[in-house]
Motif scaffolding. Structure first.
Motif, PDB file in Angstrom:
ATOM      1  N   ALA A 123       0.837  -1.200   0.000  1.00 16.21           N
ATOM      2  CA  ALA A 123       0.000   0.000   0.000  1.00 16.21           C
ATOM      3  C   ALA A 123       0.874   1.253   0.000  1.00 16.21           C
ATOM      4  N   MET A 124       1.948   1.215   0.773  1.00 17.32           N
ATOM      5  CA  MET A 124       2.890   2.341   0.798  1.00 17.32           C
ATOM      6  C   MET A 124       3.446   2.602  -0.596  1.00 17.32           C
ATOM      7  N   THR A 125       3.764   1.532  -1.324  1.00 19.56           N
ATOM      8  CA  THR A 125       4.287   1.683  -2.682  1.00 19.56           C
ATOM      9  C   THR A 125       3.273   2.378  -3.588  1.00 19.56           C
ATOM     10  N   LEU A 126       2.023   1.954  -3.495  1.00 17.45           N
ATOM     11  CA  LEU A 126       0.990   2.562  -4.347  1.00 17.45           C
ATOM     12  C   LEU A 126       0.843   4.052  -4.067  1.00 17.45           C
ATOM     13  N   PHE A 127       0.788   4.402  -2.793  1.00 22.35           N
ATOM     14  CA  PHE A 127       0.580   5.811  -2.445  1.00 22.35           C
ATOM     15  C   PHE A 127       1.818   6.651  -2.801  1.00 22.35           C
ATOM     16  N   ALA A 128       3.000   6.076  -2.563  1.00 21.47           N
ATOM     17  CA  ALA A 128       4.235   6.817  -2.868  1.00 21.47           C
ATOM     18  C   ALA A 128       4.393   7.004  -4.377  1.00 21.47           C
ATOM     19  N   ALA A 129       4.095   5.954  -5.153  1.00 22.41           N
ATOM     20  CA  ALA A 129       4.205   6.073  -6.613  1.00 22.41           C
ATOM     21  C   ALA A 129       3.189   7.078  -7.155  1.00 22.41           C
ATOM     22  N   SER A 130       2.009   7.154  -6.520  1.00 23.65           N
ATOM     23  CA  SER A 130       1.014   8.147  -6.941  1.00 23.65           C
ATOM     24  C   SER A 130       1.529   9.559  -6.714  1.00 23.65           C
TER      25      SER A 130
END
Length: 454
Positions: free
Chosen positions: A117-124
Motif C-alpha cells: 500500500a505504501m508503494t501505491l501511495f508513494a508512486a502516486s
C-alpha cells in the motif's frame, strides 16, 4: 471445539497464535475495532494538509510555475527532487512483496501488505510532480502513445516519456500484486461482516472467492507469476529515473554509476519508510504478536547494507570526478562540499551514512524508539540527496554568465508538506478500511510454525 494448529515461537510469529486469533486481530481492526482518538487526530490533521495541497495545486494551475523558486539555470527544483524521493520510497514495497516472496523469506509475511500500500501511495505522489512541473498539465496525456489523426507521437528522446512508462508500469504491476493478495482476505471479511452493506462490498471485492483448492492453486500460480514480473521493476524503475540525469552532459549528472546508486538509495529510503510506518502501526493496533522484533532487526539490516552501498556510491562518484581530471566535475564536487548548499550535502552524509552505523549493534536494531527516529532522519537525508543532485548540478554549469542560486519559496515547501500529508491520509484510510496484514498468509505461517513445533 478445536482451534486448529497453534503456533510456536519462530521469531517472526509469537507462540500461541491460531487461525482464529490471527483473524480476530486483523479482521477486527477493520470490522469491529473502534477508531481511537489519536487516529482521528492524525486523520484530521493529514486531511487538512491534503485539502491545502489540493488548493495549492488549483492555485498553481491558475498562476503558473512562477509560484515556485525555479529559474534558469535551476529549472527543476523541488518538484523533480520530490518525484525521485517518492519513487524511491515506493521501492521497498515491491522488494518485500516480490523479491522476498521468491526468496521464500518468512519475515515478509507481516509487513508485505502495508508495504505494498505504501508503494501505491508513494508512486502516486511521484507521478503527480512531473505533471505539475509540465507547466501545462492538461497536455500530460500527450506522453501516452494514443491513436490520433495528427500523427502525434511521444518524443522518445525525452526523459519525461521514460518516466511516464516507468511510473505507469510500476503502478499497474504494484496495484495488481496488491489486489491479488487481498482477494482471499476480502472473502474472510465478507463472511464475518455483520452489516449487509459491508458483506456486499467485501463480497464484490472478493470476486466470488470460496477458498476452493482449485482457486488456491490458480491464486498461487498467478501470485508467483506477478512476483516474477515485478522483480525486474525493483531495478528498472529507479534506473530509468536515474537515466533522466545521466544522459545529460551537465557536470554532476553525467555519471554511469547512477542506476545502481539510485537503486541502493531507493531501497534505503523505502525500508526506512517501512520502519516509520510499522512502529506506530504495531503499537497503536496491538500487533506485537504478528510484527515482532525480528522484523525490525531484518529491516534494519537491509537499511545498514544499503547505507554501505550508498556510501560506496558517494566515494565512487568523488573518485571518478577527481580521477577523470575533468575540471567541471571537480568544481561541482568541491562546490557540494563548500558552496552555498554545503549544509545539504553534509546533512545528507550525516543522515544517510553516519547515523545508520548505529545499526551494527543488535540492541540498537531492536530498539524501536531509536529505529523510528533513525528512519525519519534517513528519509530526511534521502530527500536532501535528491535536492543536492538536482540543484547543485544546475546552479553553476559551464557558463558563469548563466549561474544562479535556487531559493525555494513557501509554495515549494507547501507542496512537499502537502504530498506528505496526502500520503499519510491515504495510509490512515487504508489501515482502517482494509487488512493491514495478510490474513491468509499469516494463517499459513501459523500452520507452518505448528508443523515445525510438532
Amino acid at each position: 471445539m478445536s482451534l486448529g494448529p497453534v503456533s510456536t515461537d519462530i521469531g517472526v510469529l509469537q507462540a500461541g497464535q491460531t487461525y482464529r486469533s490471527v483473524g480476530d486481530r486483523i479482521e477486527g481492526q477493520v470490522l469491529d475495532h473502534r477508531t481511537g482518538r489519536l487516529w482521528w487526530i492524525a486523520f484530521g490533521v493529514s486531511g487538512c494538509g491534503m485539502l491545502v495541497f489540493l488548493a495549492a495545486i488549483g492555485w498553481l494551475f491558475y498562476k503558473g510555475l512562477g509560484l515556485w523558486g525555479i529559474n534558469i539555470p535551476v529549472a527543476w527544483g523541488f518538484a523533480i527532487a520530490n518525484c525521485v524521493w517518492w519513487i524511491g520510497i515506493g521501492h521497498a514495497g515491491t522488494f518485500i512483496s516480490a523479491v522476498l516472496l521468491l526468496a521464500r523469506q518468512r519475515w515478509r509475511t507481516s509487513i508485505n501488505r502495508f508495504a505494498e500500500a505504501m508503494t501505491l501511495f508513494a508512486a502516486s505522489m511521484a507521478g503527480l510532480f512531473p505533471i505539475l512541473h509540465l507547466g501545462r498539465p492538461w497536455f500530460a496525456y500527450w506522453l501516452a502513445p494514443y491513436p490520433n489523426r495528427m500523427e502525434l507521437w511521444p518524443q522518445w528522446r525525452s526523459p519525461l516519456v521514460w518516466d511516464f512508462f516507468a511510473i505507469a508500469t510500476y503502478l499497474t504491476v504494484s496495484l495488481l500484486f496488491w489486489y491479488l493478495g487481498l482477494i482471499p482476505d476480502m472473502a474472510s471479511l465478507r463472511d464475518r461482516a455483520r452489516q449487509r452493506w459491508k458483506a456486499l462490498t467485501f463480497g464484490l471485492l472478493a470476486l466470488g472467492w470460496r477458498g476452493e483448492a482449485r482457486q488456491w492453486a490458480r491464486h498461487r500460480t498467478a501470485y508467483l507469476l506477478l512476483a516474477g514480473l515485478a522483480t525486474p521493476l525493483v531495478v528498472s524503475v529507479h534506473s530509468v529515473v536515474s537515466l533522466d540525469f545521466a544522459i545529460g552532459n551537465t557536470p554532476g549528472y553525467h555519471s554511469t554509476i547512477f542506476p545502481p546508486f539510485f537503486v541502493a538509495g531507493a531501497l534505503l529510503s523505502g525500508f526506512a519508510m517501512v520502519i516509520t510506518l510499522a512502529v506506530p502501526l504495531r503499537h497503536f493496533f496491538g500487533l506485537q504478536a504478528l510484527i515482532t522484533p525480528v522484523h525490525f532487526d531484518n529491516a534494519a539490516k537491509v537499511v545498514l547494507a544499503t547505507c554501505c552501498l550508498l556510501g560506496y556510491g558517494y566515494l565512487a562518484e568523488i573518485f571518478t570526478a577527481f580521477y577523470s581530471g575533468d575540471r567541471y566535475e571537480i568544481a561541482v564536487t568541491l562546490q557540494r562540499w563548500t558552496g552555498p548548499y554545503a549544509f545539504v550535502y553534509w546533512g545528507m552524509i550525516a543522515c544517510n551514512i553516519g547515523l545508520p552505523q548505529l545499526l551494527w549493534w543488535r540492541a540498537n536494531r531492536r530498539n524501536l524508539a531509536l529505529l523510528f527516529g533513525l528512519s525519519l532522519l534517513i528519509n530526511l537525508g534521502m530527500w536532501a540527496e535528491r535536492v543536492m543532485i538536482v540543484v547543485t548540478s544546475l546552479y553553476q554549469d559551464y557558463l558563469p554568465s548563466s549561474w544562479g542560486l535556487y531559493v525555494p519559496t513557501r509554495w515549494d515547501w507547501l507542496f512537499l508538506a502537502g504530498s506528505i500529508c496526502t500520503f499519510a491520509w491515504l495510509f490512515l484510510l487504508f489501515v482502517r478500511l482494509l487488512p493491514a496484514i495478510s490474513i491468509a498468509e499469516m494463517r499459513g505461517l501459523v500452520h507452518d510454525s505448528a508443523k515445525e513445533g510438532a
